[in-house]
Design a protein around this motif. Sequence first.
Motif, short mmCIF file in Angstrom:
data_model
loop_
_atom_site.label_atom_id
_atom_site.label_comp_id
_atom_site.label_asym_id
_atom_site.label_seq_id
_atom_site.Cartn_x
_atom_site.Cartn_y
_atom_site.Cartn_z
N GLU A 197 -3.55 4.27 -1.27
CA GLU A 197 -4.65 5.09 -1.77
C GLU A 197 -5.78 5.18 -0.76
N TYR A 198 -6.02 4.08 -0.04
CA TYR A 198 -7.06 4.11 0.99
C TYR A 198 -6.67 5.06 2.12
N LEU A 199 -5.42 4.96 2.56
CA LEU A 199 -4.98 5.80 3.68
C LEU A 199 -5.02 7.28 3.32
N LEU A 200 -4.80 7.60 2.06
CA LEU A 200 -4.73 8.99 1.64
C LEU A 200 -6.03 9.47 0.97
N SER A 201 -7.06 8.65 1.03
CA SER A 201 -8.30 8.99 0.32
C SER A 201 -8.94 10.27 0.85
N TYR A 202 -8.84 10.51 2.16
CA TYR A 202 -9.45 11.72 2.71
C TYR A 202 -8.70 12.96 2.22
N PHE B 207 2.73 9.89 -5.15
CA PHE B 207 4.04 9.31 -4.83
C PHE B 207 4.02 8.73 -3.42
N LEU B 208 3.42 9.45 -2.49
CA LEU B 208 3.35 8.98 -1.11
C LEU B 208 2.52 7.70 -1.02
N SER B 209 1.46 7.62 -1.79
CA SER B 209 0.64 6.41 -1.83
C SER B 209 1.47 5.23 -2.32
N LEU B 210 2.25 5.45 -3.35
CA LEU B 210 3.11 4.39 -3.90
C LEU B 210 4.16 3.97 -2.87
N PHE B 211 4.73 4.94 -2.18
CA PHE B 211 5.75 4.66 -1.17
C PHE B 211 5.17 3.84 -0.02
N LEU B 212 3.98 4.20 0.45
CA LEU B 212 3.35 3.46 1.54
C LEU B 212 3.05 2.02 1.12
N ASP B 213 2.62 1.84 -0.11
CA ASP B 213 2.36 0.48 -0.60
C ASP B 213 3.65 -0.34 -0.62
N PHE B 214 4.73 0.28 -1.07
CA PHE B 214 6.01 -0.44 -1.11
C PHE B 214 6.46 -0.83 0.29
N ILE B 215 6.27 0.06 1.25
CA ILE B 215 6.73 -0.21 2.62
C ILE B 215 6.04 -1.45 3.19
N TRP B 216 4.71 -1.52 3.06
CA TRP B 216 4.04 -2.66 3.69
C TRP B 216 4.26 -3.94 2.89
N ILE B 217 4.37 -3.84 1.57
CA ILE B 217 4.63 -5.03 0.77
C ILE B 217 6.02 -5.58 1.08
N ASN B 218 7.00 -4.70 1.18
CA ASN B 218 8.36 -5.14 1.50
C ASN B 218 8.42 -5.77 2.89
N LEU C 279 4.43 -4.95 -5.97
CA LEU C 279 3.82 -3.62 -5.99
C LEU C 279 3.19 -3.34 -7.35
N SER C 280 3.90 -3.68 -8.40
CA SER C 280 3.38 -3.47 -9.75
C SER C 280 2.11 -4.29 -9.98
N ILE C 281 2.13 -5.54 -9.51
CA ILE C 281 0.96 -6.39 -9.67
C ILE C 281 -0.24 -5.83 -8.91
N SER C 282 0.02 -5.37 -7.68
CA SER C 282 -1.09 -4.83 -6.87
C SER C 282 -1.69 -3.60 -7.53
N ARG C 283 -0.86 -2.77 -8.14
CA ARG C 283 -1.37 -1.59 -8.82
C ARG C 283 -2.16 -1.96 -10.07
N LEU C 284 -1.69 -2.98 -10.79
CA LEU C 284 -2.42 -3.44 -11.97
C LEU C 284 -3.80 -3.98 -11.58
N LEU C 285 -3.87 -4.57 -10.39
CA LEU C 285 -5.14 -5.11 -9.90
C LEU C 285 -5.96 -4.05 -9.16
N ASN C 286 -5.43 -2.83 -9.14
CA ASN C 286 -6.11 -1.71 -8.48
C ASN C 286 -6.27 -1.96 -6.98
N LEU C 287 -5.26 -2.58 -6.38
CA LEU C 287 -5.25 -2.83 -4.95
C LEU C 287 -4.18 -1.94 -4.32
N SER C 288 -4.60 -1.02 -3.48
CA SER C 288 -3.63 -0.07 -2.91
C SER C 288 -4.05 0.35 -1.51
#
Length: 226
Positions: free
Chosen positions: A66-71, A8-19, A54-63
């Motif tokens: 996910e990178y920020l939270l990978s560790y 959920f946090l990964s999704l939220f971070l993606d939305f923040i920068w995309i917005n 955001l939906s398009i980026s997730r469909l393309l596996n671009l996040s």
Amino acid sequence: MRKYVVPFLSLFLDFIWINAVVGLAIYLVPSLPETAFGGPLPWSAQIVISLVLLSISRLLNLSLGEYLLSYAVAEWEAGVRLRQWPNLLLGTVGVLSGVNELVRGTEPGTGVPFLFMVEETPLKMVAITVYGALFGLGGIMLLRFATGAKLLNGALLASGVFVMAVNILFYHDAMVAAIIARNENQGRLITLEAAERAVALSPYGFVLLGVMAAILYFCRERPAAP
């Protein structure tokens, strides 16, 4: 619980920068919303556009999230059960603060005082942009459990105390005027008394910074590579 919070946090971070990018695009090319909507882009429409992207980026596996939270994810999958919530909490706050400061550069001037500067001069805008970028970097480093994250964020919190103290001691009237101007820019009316009450709450910001400093103490950094 962590297995649900991190996605959920990964999704939220993606939305923040995309917005934020959508908002920047609207600011740089104002003719786009005027052509599509016949006027300024409604806030709700910007949210919808951001969600679609955001939906398009997730469909393309671009996040980016996910990178920020990978560790953090790698630790969990490896069976490591050390605390992660301080990093995730403060890191997210740092990213949000950084994005918020950067977005301020696209908004009409409100005269918010910053480091003894009130007028919307190029120097002030550059200073705010750099300050916001540092907060964003600090948040990213915490989310990545990077070495030096605690030092940078500690310095940023200390600078926040200084900036807040200067504003409270010397720029009370400017802070009141800035609150009124910001509400007017957003199409809302606020009375002078309400703005005064809002400024009167400013000292509680020191309490918030103190809480953040306490949480920072419990943040972790990844072990140094051998």
